[in-house]
Design a protein around this motif. Structure first.
Motif, mmCIF file in Angstrom:
data_model
loop_
_atom_site.group_PDB
_atom_site.id
_atom_site.type_symbol
_atom_site.label_atom_id
_atom_site.label_comp_id
_atom_site.label_asym_id
_atom_site.label_seq_id
_atom_site.Cartn_x
_atom_site.Cartn_y
_atom_site.Cartn_z
ATOM 1 N N GLU A 155 50.362 41.370 35.763
ATOM 2 C CA GLU A 155 50.020 42.607 35.076
ATOM 3 C C GLU A 155 48.567 42.632 34.634
ATOM 4 O O GLU A 155 47.849 43.578 34.883
ATOM 5 C CB GLU A 155 50.882 42.735 33.817
ATOM 6 C CG GLU A 155 51.970 43.762 33.927
ATOM 7 C CD GLU A 155 52.929 43.623 32.767
ATOM 8 O OE1 GLU A 155 52.456 43.559 31.603
ATOM 9 O OE2 GLU A 155 54.147 43.530 33.015
ATOM 10 N N ILE A 156 48.194 41.543 33.940
ATOM 11 C CA ILE A 156 46.875 41.626 33.300
ATOM 12 C C ILE A 156 45.720 41.377 34.258
ATOM 13 O O ILE A 156 44.637 41.921 34.062
ATOM 14 C CB ILE A 156 46.774 40.688 32.079
ATOM 15 C CG1 ILE A 156 46.945 39.229 32.491
ATOM 16 C CG2 ILE A 156 47.761 41.083 31.007
ATOM 17 C CD1 ILE A 156 46.503 38.284 31.387
ATOM 18 N N GLU A 157 45.919 40.592 35.300
ATOM 19 C CA GLU A 157 44.759 40.266 36.137
ATOM 20 C C GLU A 157 44.215 41.477 36.899
ATOM 21 O O GLU A 157 43.010 41.752 36.811
ATOM 22 C CB GLU A 157 45.081 39.080 37.061
ATOM 23 C CG GLU A 157 45.239 37.802 36.241
ATOM 24 C CD GLU A 157 45.334 36.526 37.057
ATOM 25 O OE1 GLU A 157 45.424 36.589 38.295
ATOM 26 O OE2 GLU A 157 45.310 35.449 36.435
ATOM 27 N N PRO A 158 45.080 42.217 37.613
ATOM 28 C CA PRO A 158 44.541 43.406 38.287
ATOM 29 C C PRO A 158 43.946 44.392 37.292
ATOM 30 O O PRO A 158 42.945 45.047 37.580
ATOM 31 C CB PRO A 158 45.764 44.009 38.980
ATOM 32 C CG PRO A 158 46.741 42.898 39.079
ATOM 33 C CD PRO A 158 46.505 42.022 37.892
ATOM 34 N N LYS A 159 44.536 44.476 36.120
ATOM 35 C CA LYS A 159 44.038 45.401 35.103
ATOM 36 C C LYS A 159 42.592 45.072 34.726
ATOM 37 O O LYS A 159 41.717 45.932 34.743
ATOM 38 C CB LYS A 159 44.933 45.311 33.859
ATOM 39 C CG LYS A 159 44.455 46.156 32.690
ATOM 40 C CD LYS A 159 45.361 46.009 31.481
ATOM 41 C CE LYS A 159 44.590 45.476 30.288
ATOM 42 N NZ LYS A 159 45.474 45.113 29.169
ATOM 43 N N ILE A 175 38.897 46.917 35.223
ATOM 44 C CA ILE A 175 37.981 47.236 34.111
ATOM 45 C C ILE A 175 36.592 46.660 34.381
ATOM 46 O O ILE A 175 35.575 47.319 34.179
ATOM 47 C CB ILE A 175 38.548 46.696 32.786
ATOM 48 C CG1 ILE A 175 39.817 47.462 32.418
ATOM 49 C CG2 ILE A 175 37.502 46.777 31.668
ATOM 50 C CD1 ILE A 175 40.574 46.891 31.235
ATOM 51 N N TRP A 176 36.563 45.410 34.861
ATOM 52 C CA TRP A 176 35.256 44.775 35.136
ATOM 53 C C TRP A 176 34.478 45.576 36.171
ATOM 54 O O TRP A 176 33.272 45.772 36.029
ATOM 55 C CB TRP A 176 35.454 43.338 35.628
ATOM 56 C CG TRP A 176 36.068 42.428 34.603
ATOM 57 C CD1 TRP A 176 36.032 42.588 33.238
ATOM 58 C CD2 TRP A 176 36.812 41.241 34.845
ATOM 59 N NE1 TRP A 176 36.709 41.575 32.618
ATOM 60 C CE2 TRP A 176 37.202 40.715 33.584
ATOM 61 C CE3 TRP A 176 37.205 40.546 35.990
ATOM 62 C CZ2 TRP A 176 37.943 39.541 33.454
ATOM 63 C CZ3 TRP A 176 37.937 39.380 35.855
ATOM 64 C CH2 TRP A 176 38.310 38.889 34.597
ATOM 65 N N ASP A 177 35.198 46.048 37.198
ATOM 66 C CA ASP A 177 34.567 46.860 38.233
ATOM 67 C C ASP A 177 33.985 48.136 37.654
ATOM 68 O O ASP A 177 32.828 48.479 37.899
ATOM 69 C CB ASP A 177 35.610 47.234 39.297
ATOM 70 C CG ASP A 177 35.410 46.438 40.579
ATOM 71 O OD1 ASP A 177 34.442 45.655 40.629
ATOM 72 O OD2 ASP A 177 36.219 46.608 41.509
ATOM 73 N N GLU A 178 34.825 48.831 36.886
ATOM 74 C CA GLU A 178 34.402 50.132 36.354
ATOM 75 C C GLU A 178 33.242 50.011 35.389
ATOM 76 O O GLU A 178 32.357 50.854 35.358
ATOM 77 C CB GLU A 178 35.586 50.793 35.622
ATOM 78 C CG GLU A 178 36.624 51.362 36.572
ATOM 79 C CD GLU A 178 37.971 51.520 35.878
ATOM 80 O OE1 GLU A 178 37.983 51.679 34.635
ATOM 81 O OE2 GLU A 178 39.004 51.453 36.575
#
Length: 963
Positions: A8-12, A16-19
């Motif tokens: 759950e948390i890793e793709p999230k 965020i880091w990308d954005e």
RNA sequence: GGGCGAGUGGCGGAAUUGGUAUACGCGGCGGACUUAAAAUCCGCUGGCUGAAUAAGCCUUGUGGGUUCAAGUCCCACCUCGCCCACCA
């Protein structure tokens, strides 16, 4: 409470880091800079493997650590896209490399992001794009302009079925990679024109700056070996019956008197002119075969072969006639391609001499270990003297030994001026010392040896050397000796007894040589013998003198040689950057105008080499035909492309200015960011590192950079092997796919943490299937702890517990900070684990919403963030922080929290641990000693004995020495 | 052949200047929770002698040495790994 679920948390967080552009570095920032990078990747269809996961996590941890510490930290990303595998794939499939890269590289983006690497994607580069290779071409252009690029011929592998040049890696078991069937022919070598960079001009510069680098020592050594500087001399041997001379390179001119033959490389230019008619056929046949010998044969069969040319040369020191041979153990490319062979003291020459029955002449005597081997003294004069020892026999199995008290040895003595030869001297000594008057024969029986002795009576150093001779005497000829009769007791012994009787070590050694028959030499340094005026001098002393002597006669010069060759930079391949040269019949090889760069690599349908030794580009007629920039006449473009090593030798600079169309990069920006602070890889990559350093030094000369050395620190990290210690391989099917581990639910954080924890970075780690579950458990415990804390009541924490919590926390911060800095990631993680264990104990009675727990948990989360960035960001947020943990979050440790009230002192009795005591910090020695004696366990060991000595190592240990 | 490095529990590995060997993790054993299992939590875990959570001895590849004290320093040997390899 929800469970720790990386899925759950890793793709999230990756989203965020990308954005937010969390890892976009501001290269013009005022912050202190830091750049950590791993060797960039070659994009292949296979995707990333566990080795990549290892390499890139190492530099990622470093980059994240520095980013958290407040540095402007840059973790760049790029692709080493040109190269043979993509071209081979294109030849087979017809899919152009441009097309494959366009699908492969984006697939890597996903994989890199899934690993949670903090790459700055805005500045991504790839070597196959014109915007990049324009500048790769520019480097060639600049080298050419500076006279550092030139053309020459070199032998290349050739497949007659393909009509094509082959790269070394395309030759498999002596055959072409595409034609390796039983009926297919072996590959041959052909002469092909190549472009070279004069890296040898930089040899000394590159060598001298190695020492100052903060690199893994073995890699520095590999750099030195590759350059391979050796000092020696070039010595001319005159050709007998001719005005011609043959020059040889030697590092051992001191052994010139031992040169009994000469060897030329089969390709040596003088071979055909000196060969006699009788030998010509054999020589030509040998040279032809040698040329076609595959690398494989050269490596597997080290047996020396060669052919006599029929010609002789004259040894410049003594005019001795030496036969000239050719052999493929002498390499055309090194030195002068010719050697003087000293079979007595060089193993290769020795082997050759034995095989072809060439004379072996000893010129260096080894020092023997014996009574005479005192250290030389500087305060008294040294005298050289030659000696001769006699192994006296009746010729029928009896041997005469001298007996002096307890010592038994051969007879012998000095070679006097009145002796015509050592043989005469030993015959004389035999008569004088033993009284046997009739000497039947004398011949050398063992090698020369040497010893060093100080004669106290004469106050003189004696440097002695000599050989051992078999002296056959008539046993019935004993007469009273005029000179020394009565001074020496002698006795006959049976041959089988001799070895057990002799007490002098050097004589025993000579005896073993004598009965063993063969005189083998493995001596390299020592005292010169059989060397005319240099007899009795140390080899190391003579080395320069003999060259000076020959130099006066114009027969020798001092000379430095390097193993390193000039860098061959052209490839007869399609998938590379075209060389920016136009070949004009009238003007020759002309640089394209600088403003025409880049020379775009045209897209083709057929990537097969052209069949005339040129790359597929030779068929791209529209592209090929052009006009000469100088005369305007018809001309053709160079069809060779540049070695991919050039692409990878300057990419680190381009990272700082990847989109610049006007210049290779903005020098001011590079000067602000150079050098690369941290670089790592799992390969020695000697060539890559050397070429990158060369380009750095070249750029320095152009004023593009201030710092010639591109990489400040280089870590040669270990690889990952399978659990049984063997390499992962596709064929064995024992590979571990990092993405699969992540998808199984363990997540990238646990994988990253395991890889960094399994072993020290420079050690090969074994893949343990239980490893990732272990680090997952560790991260899970942090997750649980933080959530329990968040759910806890707000209440004060007992002061003693506060102290403990802070101590554990700050100890951890200190250890993790220091260990990451020093690349000891495994112990950094261990320290975080210890902290978690301690906090688990403390939480039982003391967990509460409070400042102290807030600090403890925030610090813990920040300190694991470099290894496990996703869970760290998640927990950091939950702990109420508003910024991301990724920047400026690194805690400082405070000494005041580390100190304790009491300390544990180990108490030893006679060095054995007998107990431990707790004393107040700062206690006096007397207090500590008293407490130590009072300890019941210690006391039992002190009962009934005397304490001879008490040793107190402050704050650590007490040792009572008792009797 | 040359060069470099390493030998520590069942396993991966810790150990500033010589100063409590075996941190941390894995595996194993025992317990708690559970109807049960998984997960989680707690405890034990170098070897030998011992009933013992008593006491003692031994232990960092082998053998010597230096020292009050050696995984660490010195000497010799054994084993393994890696890299380079006919560079005169």
């Amino acid at each position: 409470m929800n469970r720790y679920n990386p899925k759950e948390i890793e793709p999230k967080w990756q989203g965020i880091w990308d954005e937010t552009g969390a890892y976009t570095a501001d290269l013009r920032s005022d912050r202190p800079k830091y750049i950590a990078m791993s060797m960039f990747n070659y994009p292949s269809g296979a995707g990333i493997h566990i080795g990549h996961a290892m390499n890139y996590t190492i530099s990622d941890v470093k980059a994240r650590f520095k980013r958290q510490q407040g540095y402007e930290s840059y973790h760049p990303i790029g692709w080493d896209a040109f190269g043979l595998p993509a071209e081979n794939f294109a030849i087979k499939s017809g899919v152009s490399p441009q097309e494959s890269m366009a699908t492969i590289i984006p697939s890597y983006h996903k994989q890199y992001k899934a690993m949670g690497w903090s790459n700055d994607w805005e500045k991504e580069i790839s070597t196959h794009l014109p915007e990049y290779y324009k500048w790769t071409q520019w480097i060639f252009w600049k080298m050419h302009e500076q006279g550092l690029a030139y053309q020459d011929s070199r032998m290349q592998w050739w497949c007659e079925l393909d009509n094509s040049v082959l790269a070394n890696e395309q030759v498999i078991d002596g055959k072409c990679w595409r034609h390796d069937g039983a009926d297919d022919p072996l590959v041959e070598k052909r002469e092909v024109k190549q472009w070279f960079f004069r890296i040898t001009d930089y040899a000394d510069e590159l060598l001298d700056s190695i020492d100052a680098l903060d690199w893994t020592e073995s890699v520095k050594l590999a750099q030195k070996n590759w350059i391979g500087k050796s000092k020696g001399a070039e010595v001319d041997f005159a050709l007998e019956g001719s005005e011609q001379k043959i020059a040889v390179f030697t590092t051992r001119p001191d052994t010139l008197y031992g040169a009994t033959f000469m060897v030329l490389a089969p390709e040596h230019e003088l071979v055909s002119s000196i060969t006699t008619d009788e030998q010509r056929q054999e020589i030509e046949e040998y040279a032809r075969v040698a040329q076609q010998k595959s690398e494989l044969e050269r490596q597997t069969s080290k047996e020396k072969t060669g052919v006599f040319t029929g010609a002789y040369a004259l040894n410049p020191v003594n005019g001795a006639q030496v036969p000239i041979w050719i052999a493929d153990y002498v390499l055309e490319g090194y030195g002068t391609g010719a050697i003087m062979a000293v079979p007595a003291h060089d193993e290769r020459d020795n082997e050759f001499a034995h095989k072809y029955n060439l004379p072996i002449k000893q010129v260096v005597a080894d020092y023997v270990i014996g009574d005479g081997n005192d250290a030389p003294r500087k305060d008294v004069p040294t005298r050289n003297s030659e000696t001769a020892d006699a192994i006296i026999t009746d010729g029928k199995g009896k041997y005469l030994l001298q007996i002096e008290g307890d010592e038994i040895h051969f007879a012998g003595g000095g070679v006097d001026e009145t002796d015509a030869s050592p043989e005469d001297a030993v015959a004389r000594e035999a008569r004088e010392e033993t009284g046997y008057d009739k000497v039947l024969s004398v011949k050398q029986a063992a090698p020369y040896s040497a010893y060093y002795g100080y004669r106290a009576i004469k106050k003189r150093n004696n440097r002695c050397w000599g050989a051992y001779y078999e002296v056959v005497v008539d046993p019935s000829s004993k007469v009273p000796s005029e000179v020394e009769d009565g001074m020496h007791e002698v006795a006959w012994f049976d041959k089988s007894e001799v070895a057990s009787r002799i007490t002098w070590e050097d004589h025993l050694r000579a005896w073993n040589h004598y009965i063993g028959g063969d005189i083998e030499m493995d001596v390299h340094e020592g005292l010169l013998v059989n060397s005319g005026e240099f007899d009795g001098q140390e080899t190391s002393e003579v080395r320069e003198n003999i060259v000076a002597m020959l130099a006066e006669q114009g027969k020798a010069t001092e000379k430095v040689n390097y193993k390193m060759r000039d860098w061959s930079v052209s490839r007869q391949r399609y998938w590379g950057a075209p060389i920016p040269i136009i070949n004009c019949e009238k003007c020759g090889a002309v640089r394209v105008p600088e403003s025409d760069l880049p020379i775009i690599l045209p897209e083709l349908d057929d990537f097969q080499p052209s069949g005339d030794g040129r790359s597929a580009l030779a068929r791209a007629t529209d592209w090929l035909k052009t006009t000469c920039p100088e005369c305007g006449g018809e001309a053709e473009r160079e069809t060779d492309t540049l070695d991919t090593y050039i692409c990878s030798s300057w990419y680190m600079y381009r990272y700082f200015d990847p989109r610049n169309t006007q210049a290779i990069f903005d020098s001011e920006l590079v000067k602000k960011w150079e050098p690369i602070d941290f670089y790592n890889g799992a390969d020695h990559a000697t060539a890559h590192l050397l070429y990158a350093r060369f380009i750095g030094h070249f750029f320095k000369g152009l004023g593009l950079v201030n710092e010639p050395e591109p990489f400040k620190q280089f870590l040669f990290n270990g690889k990952v092997t399978a659990a049984d210690g063997t390499m992962f391989s596709k064929s064995k099917g024992n590979g571990v796919d990092p993405l699969e581990i992540i998808d199984q639910g363990y997540g990238a954080d646990a994988l990253r943490t395991y890889l960094m924890f399994a072993a020290p970075l420079d050690t090969w780690a074994r893949w343990d299937p239980q490893g990732v579950p272990g680090t997952y458990r560790f991260l899970s415990r942090i997750w649980t702890l933080v959530h329990q804390y968040l759910a806890a009541e707000e209440k004060p924490v007992a002061e003693a517990a506060q102290k403990e919590i802070l101590r554990a926390t700050h100890q951890m911060i200190r250890k993790v900070s220091e260990d990451i800095e020093e690349n000891h990631y495994n112990t950094a993680i261990a320290a975080a684990m210890t902290d978690v264990n301690e906090l688990y104990k403390l939480k039982v009675d003391n967990l509460a919403k409070s400042d102290v727990w807030q600090e403890a948990l925030s610090s813990l989360v920040a300190c694991v963030a470099p290894f496990a960035p996703h869970i760290a960001d998640e927990l950091w947020l939950k702990l109420g922080h508003h910024n991301s943990v990724q920047r400026d979050s690194w805690p400082d440790w405070k000494q005041e929290y580390l100190t304790q009230d009491t300390m544990t002192i180990a108490v030893q009795v006679n060095g054995k641990l007998r107990g431990t005591i707790e004393v107040e910090v700062g206690s006096d020695e007397s207090v500590v000693l008293a407490a130590a004696k009072a300890d019941t366990k210690v006391a039992t060991h002190l009962d009934g004995v005397n304490i001879v000595k008490s040793i107190y190592v402050p704050n650590k240990l007490v040792n009572f020495v008792v009797k």
